[in-house]
Design a protein around this motif. Sequence first.
Motif, PDB file in Angstrom:
ATOM      1  N   GLY A 462       0.813  -1.208   0.000  1.00 37.14           N
ATOM      2  CA  GLY A 462       0.000   0.000   0.000  1.00 37.14           C
ATOM      3  C   GLY A 462       0.845   1.255   0.000  1.00 37.14           C
ATOM      4  N   ALA A 463       1.970   1.240   0.746  1.00 33.91           N
ATOM      5  CA  ALA A 463       2.839   2.417   0.802  1.00 33.91           C
ATOM      6  C   ALA A 463       3.584   2.621  -0.512  1.00 33.91           C
ATOM      7  CB  ALA A 463       3.823   2.271   1.958  1.00 33.91           C
ATOM      8  N   TYR A 464       4.085   1.534  -1.113  1.00 34.30           N
ATOM      9  CA  TYR A 464       4.841   1.672  -2.366  1.00 34.30           C
ATOM     10  C   TYR A 464       3.964   2.169  -3.510  1.00 34.30           C
ATOM     11  CZ  TYR A 464       9.540  -0.015  -1.378  1.00 34.30           C
ATOM     12  OH  TYR A 464      10.829  -0.115  -0.938  1.00 34.30           O
ATOM     13  N   SER A 465       2.661   1.944  -3.426  1.00 36.14           N
ATOM     14  CA  SER A 465       1.798   2.446  -4.496  1.00 36.14           C
ATOM     15  C   SER A 465       1.852   3.960  -4.597  1.00 36.14           C
ATOM     16  CB  SER A 465       0.350   1.984  -4.267  1.00 36.14           C
ATOM     17  OG  SER A 465      -0.223   2.631  -3.136  1.00 36.14           O
ATOM     18  N   ALA A 466       2.305   4.625  -3.520  1.00 33.66           N
ATOM     19  CA  ALA A 466       2.430   6.086  -3.560  1.00 33.66           C
ATOM     20  C   ALA A 466       3.406   6.535  -4.634  1.00 33.66           C
ATOM     21  CB  ALA A 466       2.880   6.601  -2.191  1.00 33.66           C
ATOM     22  N   LEU A 467       4.380   5.693  -4.980  1.00 40.45           N
ATOM     23  CA  LEU A 467       5.358   6.076  -5.999  1.00 40.45           C
ATOM     24  C   LEU A 467       4.725   6.165  -7.382  1.00 40.45           C
ATOM     25  CD1 LEU A 467       8.405   3.911  -4.880  1.00 40.45           C
ATOM     26  CD2 LEU A 467       7.818   6.258  -4.224  1.00 40.45           C
ATOM     27  N   ALA A 468       3.598   5.497  -7.592  1.00 45.48           N
ATOM     28  CA  ALA A 468       2.910   5.539  -8.880  1.00 45.48           C
ATOM     29  C   ALA A 468       1.604   6.327  -8.805  1.00 45.48           C
ATOM     30  CB  ALA A 468       2.622   4.121  -9.373  1.00 45.48           C
ATOM     31  N   ARG A 469       1.301   6.877  -7.612  1.00 41.47           N
ATOM     32  CA  ARG A 469       0.017   7.557  -7.427  1.00 41.47           C
ATOM     33  C   ARG A 469       0.223   8.957  -6.845  1.00 41.47           C
ATOM     34  NH1 ARG A 469      -3.272   5.773  -4.044  1.00 41.47           N
ATOM     35  NH2 ARG A 469      -5.181   5.926  -5.254  1.00 41.47           N
ATOM     36  N   ASN A 470       1.251   9.653  -7.353  1.00 35.93           N
ATOM     37  CA  ASN A 470       1.510  11.033  -6.962  1.00 35.93           C
ATOM     38  C   ASN A 470       1.661  11.195  -5.458  1.00 35.93           C
ATOM     39  OD1 ASN A 470       1.456  12.200  -9.584  1.00 35.93           O
ATOM     40  ND2 ASN A 470      -0.784  12.045  -9.577  1.00 35.93           N
ATOM     41  N   GLY A 471       2.266  10.219  -4.804  1.00 36.16           N
ATOM     42  CA  GLY A 471       2.562  10.321  -3.381  1.00 36.16           C
ATOM     43  C   GLY A 471       1.451   9.872  -2.467  1.00 36.16           C
ATOM     44  N   MET A 472       0.316   9.421  -3.036  1.00 35.15           N
ATOM     45  CA  MET A 472      -0.808   8.983  -2.215  1.00 35.15           C
ATOM     46  C   MET A 472      -0.718   7.466  -2.014  1.00 35.15           C
ATOM     47  SD  MET A 472      -2.589  11.609  -1.346  1.00 35.15           S
ATOM     48  CE  MET A 472      -4.122  10.870  -0.803  1.00 35.15           C
ATOM     49  N   ALA A 473      -0.462   7.050  -0.776  1.00 40.09           N
ATOM     50  CA  ALA A 473      -0.476   5.627  -0.450  1.00 40.09           C
ATOM     51  C   ALA A 473      -1.918   5.164  -0.318  1.00 40.09           C
ATOM     52  CB  ALA A 473       0.293   5.369   0.841  1.00 40.09           C
ATOM     53  N   GLY A 474      -2.133   3.879  -0.543  1.00 34.86           N
ATOM     54  CA  GLY A 474      -3.496   3.352  -0.476  1.00 34.86           C
ATOM     55  C   GLY A 474      -3.558   2.057   0.301  1.00 34.86           C
ATOM     56  N   GLN A 475      -4.678   1.834   0.925  1.00 37.29           N
ATOM     57  CA  GLN A 475      -4.907   0.577   1.645  1.00 37.29           C
ATOM     58  C   GLN A 475      -5.456  -0.461   0.672  1.00 37.29           C
ATOM     59  OE1 GLN A 475      -6.919   0.769   5.526  1.00 37.29           O
ATOM     60  NE2 GLN A 475      -8.264  -0.851   4.807  1.00 37.29           N
ATOM     61  N   PRO A 476      -4.771  -1.589   0.491  1.00 34.95           N
ATOM     62  CA  PRO A 476      -5.250  -2.598  -0.458  1.00 34.95           C
ATOM     63  C   PRO A 476      -6.681  -3.030  -0.158  1.00 34.95           C
ATOM     64  CG  PRO A 476      -3.014  -3.100   0.236  1.00 34.95           C
ATOM     65  CD  PRO A 476      -3.482  -1.977   1.106  1.00 34.95           C
ATOM     66  N   ARG A 477      -7.510  -3.086  -1.201  1.00 30.87           N
ATOM     67  CA  ARG A 477      -8.923  -3.443  -1.072  1.00 30.87           C
ATOM     68  C   ARG A 477      -9.121  -4.896  -1.494  1.00 30.87           C
ATOM     69  NH1 ARG A 477     -11.462  -1.146  -4.945  1.00 30.87           N
ATOM     70  NH2 ARG A 477     -13.536  -1.252  -4.004  1.00 30.87           N
ATOM     71  N   LEU A 478      -9.709  -5.685  -0.613  1.00 31.17           N
ATOM     72  CA  LEU A 478      -9.908  -7.113  -0.872  1.00 31.17           C
ATOM     73  C   LEU A 478     -11.288  -7.422  -1.422  1.00 31.17           C
ATOM     74  CD1 LEU A 478      -8.259  -8.537   2.373  1.00 31.17           C
ATOM     75  CD2 LEU A 478      -7.197  -8.138   0.151  1.00 31.17           C
ATOM     76  N   THR A 479     -12.266  -6.572  -1.148  1.00 27.00           N
ATOM     77  CA  THR A 479     -13.633  -6.809  -1.590  1.00 27.00           C
ATOM     78  C   THR A 479     -14.130  -5.584  -2.349  1.00 27.00           C
ATOM     79  OG1 THR A 479     -14.502  -5.973   0.521  1.00 27.00           O
ATOM     80  CG2 THR A 479     -14.125  -8.353   0.331  1.00 27.00           C
ATOM     81  N   PRO A 480     -15.066  -5.778  -3.283  1.00 28.61           N
ATOM     82  CA  PRO A 480     -15.536  -4.638  -4.089  1.00 28.61           C
ATOM     83  C   PRO A 480     -16.183  -3.534  -3.277  1.00 28.61           C
ATOM     84  CG  PRO A 480     -16.197  -6.734  -5.072  1.00 28.61           C
ATOM     85  CD  PRO A 480     -15.675  -7.051  -3.711  1.00 28.61           C
ATOM     86  N   ASP A 481     -16.776  -3.881  -2.133  1.00 34.31           N
ATOM     87  CA  ASP A 481     -17.439  -2.866  -1.328  1.00 34.31           C
ATOM     88  C   ASP A 481     -16.539  -2.243  -0.275  1.00 34.31           C
ATOM     89  OD1 ASP A 481     -17.177  -5.135   0.167  1.00 34.31           O
ATOM     90  OD2 ASP A 481     -19.236  -5.169   0.914  1.00 34.31           O
ATOM     91  N   ALA A 482     -15.257  -2.632  -0.248  1.00 38.20           N
ATOM     92  CA  ALA A 482     -14.324  -2.028   0.706  1.00 38.20           C
ATOM     93  C   ALA A 482     -14.099  -0.570   0.351  1.00 38.20           C
ATOM     94  CB  ALA A 482     -13.004  -2.790   0.716  1.00 38.20           C
ATOM     95  N   PRO A 483     -14.024   0.310   1.328  1.00 41.20           N
ATOM     96  CA  PRO A 483     -13.807   1.739   1.016  1.00 41.20           C
ATOM     97  C   PRO A 483     -12.426   1.976   0.432  1.00 41.20           C
ATOM     98  CG  PRO A 483     -13.617   1.357   3.376  1.00 41.20           C
ATOM     99  CD  PRO A 483     -14.102   0.060   2.782  1.00 41.20           C
ATOM    100  N   LYS A 484     -12.307   3.013  -0.333  1.00 43.20           N
ATOM    101  CA  LYS A 484     -11.024   3.395  -0.916  1.00 43.20           C
ATOM    102  C   LYS A 484     -10.335   4.353   0.050  1.00 43.20           C
ATOM    103  CE  LYS A 484      -8.955   5.097  -5.226  1.00 43.20           C
ATOM    104  NZ  LYS A 484      -9.243   5.643  -6.577  1.00 43.20           N
ATOM    105  N   VAL A 485      -9.336   3.835   0.764  1.00 42.57           N
ATOM    106  CA  VAL A 485      -8.635   4.613   1.780  1.00 42.57           C
ATOM    107  C   VAL A 485      -7.290   5.064   1.221  1.00 42.57           C
ATOM    108  CG1 VAL A 485      -7.691   4.620   4.114  1.00 42.57           C
ATOM    109  CG2 VAL A 485      -9.781   3.318   3.611  1.00 42.57           C
ATOM    110  N   GLU A 486      -7.096   6.364   1.133  1.00 38.58           N
ATOM    111  CA  GLU A 486      -5.856   6.938   0.614  1.00 38.58           C
ATOM    112  C   GLU A 486      -5.287   7.911   1.638  1.00 38.58           C
ATOM    113  OE1 GLU A 486      -6.215   7.534  -4.027  1.00 38.58           O
ATOM    114  OE2 GLU A 486      -7.956   8.381  -3.023  1.00 38.58           O
TER     115      GLU A 486
END
Length: 785
Positions: A462-486
Amino acid sequence: MTGRWGRLAAVARRLQPRSRATRRVLGALLLLIVLVLVLDRLFPLPERGHGKDFAAVVLARDGTPLRAFPDAQHVWRYPVRYDQVSPQYVEALIRYEDRGFWWHPGINPLALLRAVGQWIRYGHVVSGGSTLTMQVARIVDPVPHSFGGKLRQMLRALQLELHYSKRQILEIYLNYAPMGGVLEGVEAASRAYLGKPSLRLTPAEAALMTVLPQMPSRLRPDRFRAEAQAARNKVVERMRGRWPEQTINEALTEPLVVLRGRELRLAPLLAQRVHDQRPGQAIVNTTLDTDAQRLVELLLLDRANLLPPHVSAAALVMDNRDLSVLAYAGSADFGDPTRFPWVDMVRAQRSPGSTLKPFLYGMALDDGLIHSESLLIDAPQSFHGYAPGNFGQAFSGPVSASEALVRSLNVPAVQVLDHLGPERFVARLHNGGLKMVFPRGASANLSVILGGAGTTLEELVGAYSALARNGMAGQPRLTPDAPKVERRLLSPGAAFIIRDILEGGGLTAKAVGVRADRRGVAYKTGTSYGFRDAWTVGVNDRYTVGIWIGNPDGTPNPGFYGANIAAPLLQNIFDGLPMPAASRSRVQPASVSQGTICWPEGRLAGGDDPMVCQLRRSAWLLNQTAPPTLPGEHDAPDQRRQWLADNRSGLRVNSDCTRLPYHEVNAARWPVLLEPWLDQSTRERYQPPAWAPGCHGDPGTGEPLHILGAISGEIIAATPGSPVPTLRLATRGGNGPVNWLVNGVLIAISRGNDTQLIKLEQTGRHDITAIDAEGHFDRVQVTRR
């Protein structure tokens, strides 16, 4: 009471009786209604069949089952609605089992009379008179095979028709009909025997599912294939006139292919995780992509076959666009009990080794402490008593921030963290979703950057995704209804620069043609202390992928480190993942620019004085700032040194010892700890020259003699490339030539602050002493392993 009987009572109340006989009939009818209501209240329908006792199945994003879990009685039963099964199955079921289902009130009088007549004529049962509603009545309230049981079954059938619509009754049958063994319902049977949902049944398969409940034990296709195929064909023949002739012929010739003993076990640890999080939910949808999951599991299994016993591996693949997890493998081989397959290493707290270094350098960029080519010190140092070493037990001297990150050098990272502050670093990681867990009683300290705290593979991805998302880290989502936490981890500019460094080495590396072959992937490896954990985490435009390899019980694996054991697997996964045909070009943030900086000061090149701008490098700048070089432990506050030099000879003078023309020299200082690593020409060019004749009486510098390049208590280990460790030492301060002694034996004499190479031929303790011409000395004690 609502429903048909309620409406009938309302009609009866509105009727105006015209005779005594009519009143008697209506009275009897009302009495019957009341009796039925009372009996319905006294003998309610059982709860079974109301969807409270289903098994659970976890599905991938395309509906592919990943893993199934039985109910409390270990029965496999999956919920399915009327519109979720094949229409051909419903058609075959109604035609074969109960043609009058849609119109009879639960009991088919014609079918019952026919069954009784056949029994009287032949002396045994030729055809049953049970309707589908009566079969559902037996499901919800099992009764013995007797006359009383049959009567009770018929009454329950009437009761069902009072309470439920035809579709609701049919759905109970679809979900609870016995299908052999511990399987109930068409969905469970279709997935277990055929490996597909009941919506995708072929006509032949629909016929097979239709006939199974008649004799579920004797017609199981996995045990009695011939009997099941014969019964299937009987149903197909019964569909003549309803199905096209071509469909009938194809169904009769279709081979009966059954999955034998196959257990749904794709992404088993993820399935267990989401199942535990949603107890009682019959169907749990996930974000997993079946192709990506199979790719990852196959690659991990292939790698596990090359690993020693008990070694496991974990991998996580996340889509950077919406943070959905596409592949989740918590262990290398779920079928191998020797590799602790039930331990989910995606969530396990482990030492991350050097995988935190990109975030350290990114935060230092954001704080204006460094730029991409800042001069750092890769030499033995002590930071408030903490003396880190490099992975290879060797040092390189002057390195840039880019080089230090790409090569994963430890000492420069600790130097940067010492200036940033470990408490602040850990707090910012936590704010970005990367929570560090310290041993009991410990708190944030300098060792955190080398793996001195624990984290998880999931949080790292989740933290490394910030390198491809303009510095915004994200919490990996396991289910379609999981909230998008950045969460903000780095600025867009810092994320861009760090990704460029990890992917290509930075601007200077590209300028000289030194570019890592990373195929568009920016990744970082890590190895925890004692070779317990090997990591690689990387990103490209579309995906973030993380790999962990090690022993789940924490025992070491000597020789296993991120670069040699985990990085190749990461590249294999990236190579196997689909990429868009045309990827958009990366956009450079407005806060990022290029500039030419000067070593050793680190500032922008603004003049041509070679004594100040001694070495030029191309650097990424954030917010157009070029911060000065971070000072080392022994560095003076002033980055410049001045002296007077004779105009002709260039030798050093002062106003008291000469009347010849002289000029002032203004030179940039190299960090003191880097002086042993400077080549001879650089040292002679940028350090004060010798004193001119007649100026010998000039007093010394007044600075005490100090050995550079080693720290007392340091442990030196031989490496494969250098079986005899060699120390690069120099002195600071003192006067005149320096005598070097090892364990009391004179081994060399150097000129002033020249570099001295000392080989440690023997293992054990070595006392190294430096003595200048006036008897001043310094001593360090090192141990060679």
